[in-house]
Design an enzyme around this catalytic site. Structure first.
Site, PDB file in Angstrom:
ATOM      1  N   HIS A 106       9.093  -2.058   5.644  1.00 49.06           N
ATOM      2  CA  HIS A 106       7.939  -1.152   5.723  1.00 49.06           C
ATOM      3  C   HIS A 106       7.096  -1.393   6.977  1.00 49.06           C
ATOM      4  O   HIS A 106       6.281  -0.557   7.352  1.00 49.06           O
ATOM      5  CB  HIS A 106       7.073  -1.338   4.470  1.00 49.06           C
ATOM      6  CG  HIS A 106       6.443  -0.074   3.967  1.00 49.06           C
ATOM      7  ND1 HIS A 106       6.967   1.187   4.173  1.00 49.06           N
ATOM      8  CD2 HIS A 106       5.305   0.128   3.233  1.00 49.06           C
ATOM      9  CE1 HIS A 106       6.193   2.097   3.602  1.00 49.06           C
ATOM     10  NE2 HIS A 106       5.182   1.478   3.032  1.00 49.06           N
ATOM     11  N   ASN A 152      -1.607   2.809   3.124  1.00 44.61           N
ATOM     12  CA  ASN A 152      -2.100   4.033   2.491  1.00 44.61           C
ATOM     13  C   ASN A 152      -3.359   4.597   3.127  1.00 44.61           C
ATOM     14  O   ASN A 152      -3.746   5.734   2.837  1.00 44.61           O
ATOM     15  CB  ASN A 152      -2.359   3.783   0.997  1.00 44.61           C
ATOM     16  CG  ASN A 152      -1.077   3.491   0.239  1.00 44.61           C
ATOM     17  OD1 ASN A 152      -0.004   3.379   0.824  1.00 44.61           O
ATOM     18  ND2 ASN A 152      -1.192   3.376  -1.071  1.00 44.61           N
ATOM     19  N   ASP A 212       8.791   3.687   9.172  1.00 40.74           N
ATOM     20  CA  ASP A 212      10.066   3.509   8.494  1.00 40.74           C
ATOM     21  C   ASP A 212      10.431   4.739   7.664  1.00 40.74           C
ATOM     22  O   ASP A 212       9.553   5.438   7.165  1.00 40.74           O
ATOM     23  CB  ASP A 212      10.007   2.275   7.586  1.00 40.74           C
ATOM     24  CG  ASP A 212       8.931   2.418   6.508  1.00 40.74           C
ATOM     25  OD1 ASP A 212       7.739   2.485   6.876  1.00 40.74           O
ATOM     26  OD2 ASP A 212       9.273   2.498   5.311  1.00 40.74           O
ATOM     27  N   ASN A 231       3.437   7.287   2.402  1.00 43.39           N
ATOM     28  CA  ASN A 231       1.990   7.241   2.195  1.00 43.39           C
ATOM     29  C   ASN A 231       1.186   7.073   3.485  1.00 43.39           C
ATOM     30  O   ASN A 231       0.092   7.609   3.616  1.00 43.39           O
ATOM     31  CB  ASN A 231       1.632   6.127   1.212  1.00 43.39           C
ATOM     32  CG  ASN A 231       2.055   6.448  -0.209  1.00 43.39           C
ATOM     33  OD1 ASN A 231       2.151   7.616  -0.581  1.00 43.39           O
ATOM     34  ND2 ASN A 231       2.333   5.430  -1.001  1.00 43.39           N
TER      35      ASN A 231
END
Length: 213
Positions: free
Chosen positions: A32, A81, A106, A127
């Protein structure tokens, strides 16, 4: 007889490169956080120092590329987020148009060993991109997706499996693949800054590291 003049196409040239990821050392080198890795690689290649800037809610640096173009680099420290908060802070400060902001992140829907440049598009369930689109108020900004592939097995619920996978670290074999991909990312970004994103799209979107196939 009058000739119709076709207006020249506007080149999309990044002025701010943003890599998405999560702060804290436990997230280092996870799938991530590949956006952070890309920014670190660019900063090293261009010898740009990045440091925490509270007004931007992230690690930020500005300098010039290897070919002399002015560029800014950002790693939001808001957690994935809320990435858009940091991006909006830099955009407002420097009065940048959204189309001059290139986001690196990613993508599970792209196989490991691939990258994909686009001029616009939806968040695709990511997100960090949802937050970015929300804070910029548009989907019309370039982005570079780095493929991380999908988990091979589903041992738990799909949602839990996805979280475990994206927050997991690359294997040693995968790391070798990502080293090549990150080299391409650097080249593609450098070309985007010099000759526009579309030029880089034409040269790098179909590349694939063979060992992943």
């Amino acid at each position: 007889m009058t000739m119709e003049v076709t207006p020249a196409k506007t080149l999309i040239v990044p002025q701010l490169i943003v890599g998405l990821g999560n702060p804290e050392s436990r997230y280092d080198q996870t799938r991530h956080n590949i956006g952070f890795e890309a920014i670190d690689a660019l900063a090293k290649a261009w010898r740009i120092s990045i440091s925490e800037q509270r007004k931007f809610k992230g690690k930020f640096g500005e300098g010039v590329t290897s070919s002399g173009e002015k560029i800014r680099l950002l790693k939001p420290l808001t957690y994935m987020n809320l990435s858009g908060q940091a991006i909006r802070a830099v955009v407002d400060w420097y009065k940048l148009p959204p189309e001059s902001v290139l986001i690196i992140y990613d993508d599970m829907d792209l196989p490991l060993g691939r990258l994909r440049l686009r001029l616009s598009g939806s968040a695709g369930g990511h997100n960090g991109m949802k937050s970015t689109i929300s804070h910029l108020g548009t989907q019309n900004f370039p982005r570079l997706r780095i493929g991380i592939g999908k988990p091979n097995s589903i041992s738990g619920t799909p949602e839990r499996e996805t979280v475990s996978y994206v927050l997991g670290k690359f294997s040693s074999t995968e790391m070798q693949v990502m080293e090549q991909v990150l080299q391409w990312v650097g080249e593609a970004i450098d070309l985007s800054v010099r000759q526009g994103v579309e030029k880089a799209m034409s040269l790098y979107n179909n590349r694939s590291v063979n060992s992943t196939e």
